[in-house]
Design a protein around this motif. Structure first.
Motif, mmCIF file in Angstrom:
data_model
loop_
_atom_site.group_PDB
_atom_site.id
_atom_site.type_symbol
_atom_site.label_atom_id
_atom_site.label_comp_id
_atom_site.label_asym_id
_atom_site.label_seq_id
_atom_site.Cartn_x
_atom_site.Cartn_y
_atom_site.Cartn_z
ATOM 1 N N PRO A 172 0.837 -1.206 0.000
ATOM 2 C CA PRO A 172 0.000 0.000 0.000
ATOM 3 C C PRO A 172 0.867 1.249 0.000
ATOM 4 O O PRO A 172 1.898 1.299 0.680
ATOM 5 C CB PRO A 172 -0.801 -0.126 1.301
ATOM 6 N N ASP A 173 0.486 2.234 -0.790
ATOM 7 C CA ASP A 173 1.255 3.475 -0.845
ATOM 8 C C ASP A 173 0.533 4.576 -0.075
ATOM 9 O O ASP A 173 -0.495 4.332 0.574
ATOM 10 C CB ASP A 173 1.510 3.895 -2.297
ATOM 11 N N MET A 174 1.047 5.792 -0.153
ATOM 12 C CA MET A 174 0.459 6.882 0.616
ATOM 13 C C MET A 174 -0.946 7.221 0.131
ATOM 14 O O MET A 174 -1.784 7.667 0.911
ATOM 15 C CB MET A 174 1.359 8.127 0.537
ATOM 16 N N GLU B 106 -0.785 6.049 11.738
ATOM 17 C CA GLU B 106 0.306 5.323 12.406
ATOM 18 C C GLU B 106 0.793 4.162 11.541
ATOM 19 O O GLU B 106 1.996 3.892 11.445
ATOM 20 C CB GLU B 106 -0.171 4.798 13.766
ATOM 21 N N ARG B 107 -0.148 3.482 10.877
ATOM 22 C CA ARG B 107 0.232 2.377 9.997
ATOM 23 C C ARG B 107 1.087 2.879 8.834
ATOM 24 O O ARG B 107 2.050 2.220 8.427
ATOM 25 C CB ARG B 107 -1.017 1.681 9.438
ATOM 26 N N ALA C 119 4.934 1.845 8.014
ATOM 27 C CA ALA C 119 5.289 1.226 6.736
ATOM 28 C C ALA C 119 6.360 2.011 5.997
ATOM 29 O O ALA C 119 6.740 1.653 4.878
ATOM 30 C CB ALA C 119 4.048 1.090 5.859
ATOM 31 N N GLY C 120 6.819 3.094 6.615
ATOM 32 C CA GLY C 120 7.883 3.883 5.998
ATOM 33 C C GLY C 120 7.390 4.974 5.064
ATOM 34 O O GLY C 120 8.190 5.615 4.373
ATOM 35 N N GLU C 121 6.073 5.198 5.028
ATOM 36 C CA GLU C 121 5.528 6.266 4.189
ATOM 37 C C GLU C 121 5.734 7.613 4.879
ATOM 38 O O GLU C 121 5.837 7.685 6.110
ATOM 39 C CB GLU C 121 4.034 6.038 3.921
ATOM 40 N N ARG C 122 5.767 8.648 4.086
ATOM 41 C CA ARG C 122 5.969 9.995 4.632
ATOM 42 C C ARG C 122 4.721 10.841 4.352
ATOM 43 O O ARG C 122 4.569 11.380 3.243
ATOM 44 C CB ARG C 122 7.198 10.647 3.995
ATOM 45 N N PRO C 123 3.822 10.942 5.339
ATOM 46 C CA PRO C 123 2.621 11.758 5.156
ATOM 47 C C PRO C 123 2.997 13.217 4.892
ATOM 48 O O PRO C 123 3.977 13.726 5.448
ATOM 49 C CB PRO C 123 1.887 11.616 6.491
ATOM 50 N N SER D 167 7.584 16.008 12.364
ATOM 51 C CA SER D 167 7.815 15.364 11.060
ATOM 52 C C SER D 167 8.471 16.326 10.078
ATOM 53 O O SER D 167 8.520 16.060 8.884
ATOM 54 C CB SER D 167 6.488 14.855 10.479
ATOM 55 N N ARG D 168 8.925 17.456 10.618
ATOM 56 C CA ARG D 168 9.589 18.490 9.815
ATOM 57 C C ARG D 168 8.665 19.093 8.763
ATOM 58 O O ARG D 168 9.080 19.462 7.675
ATOM 59 C CB ARG D 168 10.848 17.929 9.150
#
Length: 647
Positions: free
Chosen positions: A290-292, A316-317, A321-325, A356-357
């Motif tokens: 799954p992607d963003m 949070e999921r 998963a390493g995605e960057r919202p 999250s900058r």
């Protein structure tokens, strides 16, 4: 272009460019046609392959050799160079949708080799496609046939694309059938037809062509599948989208996460978060990550359902998963907490956004300010406003508008005026909604002078008033003084019409209310009649205002009031206020029995009388008779008085 994309040394880039410019200047059209050579070079160049671009250009004899062999060698500035420029100009016009420019270029570039002619005519059809002119595209197709220009798959592809862009699937299908008859059908053309059906909202037709592609042995890729799924999603048919995806997978189509995302979105748009979640799980089970986009869909779905904590779990999921919202995702989540008045949750995610900058922006704070303002908490809205400024964010027009509207609704015109003046001074360009809110605040108080002043300021700021703006001004006139200002209200009505606006039910009702305030029954009837002539259906407010004119006017207007009440009831709705005003009209005429009959009719409609209704009836039939009537009808006067006082 190849040099730039391949990032070689600057010297190599300059050498390659200079070499090819020299060749082009000395060139005539090679046997294969310049257009085809340029297309091959463009594809290679776009991929950053200088070697392949060069090889594509030398697929035929060198330009100079061709010129010598043809006995037409030309120096710089010859007709070959001019032809190249015109073909390039024609291509540029096609991309821009400039049909006239493309036609001029084609006229000047004649004669052409067979291959260049096909490319040139295709570009003209492309220009028509880009401009959305299917009729002219058909004309140029007919000219191709008349002049014996060779057709190719791109000819039909451009015609199909033109029809698809205009949302005309039947025309696209006709061209596809013609293409099939000539043995040209390919994936690109079928994709365009599928897309045309999808854009027209015909999901079943799109699915039909997807099936046909498989029968014809044409590879139906993920793009075509996604178009079909999207058509079902836009038709609010997630089950149909899911069925199509399952069929495609069984038929061996490799579905990517994009296809699954469409099904997930289809279910989420209908609020079915559970099914959306299941399909996302199926994507993961199929080995897809799954992607963003996937996570954003779930976050928005939960937010729309008013479940911010569920939305936070999906966030949070995504992070796990390493995605960057991005900022939009955080803003969605903050908005979800703000809408359920969970300020602590909103602050938590505002802090997470910073860690999250990502810098909170004007949209972030506009959400928080608006939610506070809409709930009537102007103090809380101002607190968020100040917090935005403290972190260097300038609140936007939407934030200012929310606070101004909140003050206006609270009838705090002084504070609302102060905030609006600040917005104007700060060049935030308040829109018509904000100015209208300000005008409406003064209108509720019957302050015509200030309402008009803000209208004039809006016009000076370049704001174009809308119908709601004029409705507020008419309402200001209706509420002015004890009897309103009917003449001025009518003047604003005519100004709205002169501005090209279409008066609506609120416009007419406000004007009839101005008639009621002045007790002008004849004018109220006239405007009600004009309203119906304008094909605007009077509503309960319109009729009640007209009945109010009867109750305020001296003399016997009971017959008119009763007729208006009956017209209202013929439409279906019933109003305690309409009954009360009609009873008052009978009271003015000292008509005891009809007043009692109206009161009985009101009770039979299961409407509890207000204290003012009882007073109006008591004035005409007397206190003793009112008591007797209430006892007769089983009404407890003392209880009604208590209920009315609490209300």
């Amino acid at each position: 272009r190849a040099s730039r994309n391949a990032r070689p040394s600057a010297a190599l880039a300059i050498l390659a460019t200079a070499t090819w410019i020299t060749w082009m200047v000395a060139a005539t059209s090679p046997p294969g046609g310049w257009a085809s050579i340029f297309c091959a070079m463009q594809r290679c160049g776009g991929q950053g392959s200088l070697r392949r671009a060069t090889r594509g250009a030398s697929a035929t004899d060198s330009p100079r050799a061709v010129s010598v062999r043809a006995g037409t060698a030309e120096g710089p500035g010859g007709s070959g160079s001019r032809k190249v420029k015109l073909l390039m100009q024609l291509s540029a016009c096609a991309r821009a949708g400039d049909i006239d420019g493309a036609e001029r270029a084609l006229k000047q570039v004649q004669p052409l080799s067979a291959q260049d002619a096909t490319m040139a005519f295709n570009n003209l059809i492309k220009a028509c496609s880009q401009a959305g002119d299917l009729e002219r595209a058909n004309v140029w197709f007919e000219r191709m046939l008349e002049q014996g220009v060779r057709l190719n798959p791109r000819t039909f592809g451009k015609l199909i694309t033109a029809a698809a862009r205009l949302g005309k699937p039947m025309a696209a299908e006709r061209w596809l059938e013609e293409m099939d008859a000539r043995g040209f059908v390919d994936e690109v053309a079928l994709s365009a037809v599928v897309d045309a059906c999808a854009k027209a909202g015909d999901a079943k037709r799109a699915a039909h062509w997807l099936r046909k592609a498989r029968l014809w042995g044409v590879q139906s890729g993920a793009v075509m599948l996604t178009s079909v799924l999207d058509a079902y999603a836009r038709s609010n048919d997630p089950a149909g989208a899911a069925a199509q995806l399952e069929t495609a997978i069984k038929d061996g189509v490799t579905a990517g996460i994009e296809s699954y995302n469409v099904v997930v979105k289809a279910y989420s748009m209908l609020g079915n978060v559970e099914m959306a979640s299941q399909w996302l799980a199926r994507a993961a089970a199929a080995g897809l990550r799954p992607d963003m986009v996937s996570y954003n869909t779930m976050i928005k779905a939960c937010a729309r359902r008013g479940e911010p904590r569920a939305a936070a779990e999906w966030m949070e999921r995504a992070c796990a998963a390493g995605e960057r919202p991005d900022s939009i995702t955080f803003n969605t989540l903050i908005d979800a907490f703000a809408k359920v008045r969970d300020e602590e949750g909103a602050r938590t995610w505002l802090a997470r956004m910073a860690t999250s900058r990502l810098r909170p922006d004007a949209v972030t704070f506009a959400t928080l300010i608006s939610e506070r303002a809409q709930s009537g908490d102007v103090t809380g809205a101002q607190r968020w406003f100040q917090e935005a400024q403290s972190v260097g964010v300038a609140p936007n027009q939407h934030a200012h508008g929310a606070i101004i509207s909140a003050f206006a609704k609270a009838s705090d015109t002084e504070s609302a005026s102060s905030w609006l003046k600040e917005a104007v001074t700060g060049r935030l360009c308040p829109n018509v909604v904000i100015f209208t809110s300000m005008i409406d605040a003064f209108a509720q108080q019957g302050d015509v002078t200030n309402a008009t002043a803000w209208f004039e300021m809006a016009v000076r700021e370049g704001i174009e008033p809308n119908q709601r703006t004029f409705n507020s001004l008419i309402n200001a006139c209706a509420n002015a003084g004890k009897r309103g200002d009917l003449a001025l209200a009518e003047d604003w009505f005519h100004r709205a019409v002169q501005a090209g606006l279409q008066p609506d039910v609120i416009t007419y009702s406000s004007l009839i209310n101005a008639c009621a305030r002045s007790g002008n029954v004849a004018a109220a009837e006239t405007w009600l009649e004009r309203m119906e002539q304008a094909m605007v259906q009077p509503n309960v407010v319109s009729y009640t205002a007209a009945i109010g004119a009867c109750s305020r006017s001296p003399g016997d207007n009971s017959a008119t009031a009763l007729a208006l009440l009956q017209r209202l009831h013929a439409q279906g709705p019933r109003s305690e206020l309409a009954y009360r005003l009609a009873i008052k009209a009978f009271s003015n005429a000292k008509l005891l029995t009809p007043a009692e009959d109206l009161f009985r009719d009101m009770l039979s409609s299961r409407m509890a009388p207000q204290a003012t209704t009882l007073r109006s009836l008591g004035l005409v039939i007397g206190g003793r008779r009112l008591t007797e009537l209430c006892e007769e009808l089983g009404l407890d006067l003392a209880m009604l008085d208590n209920q009315n006082s609490r209300g």
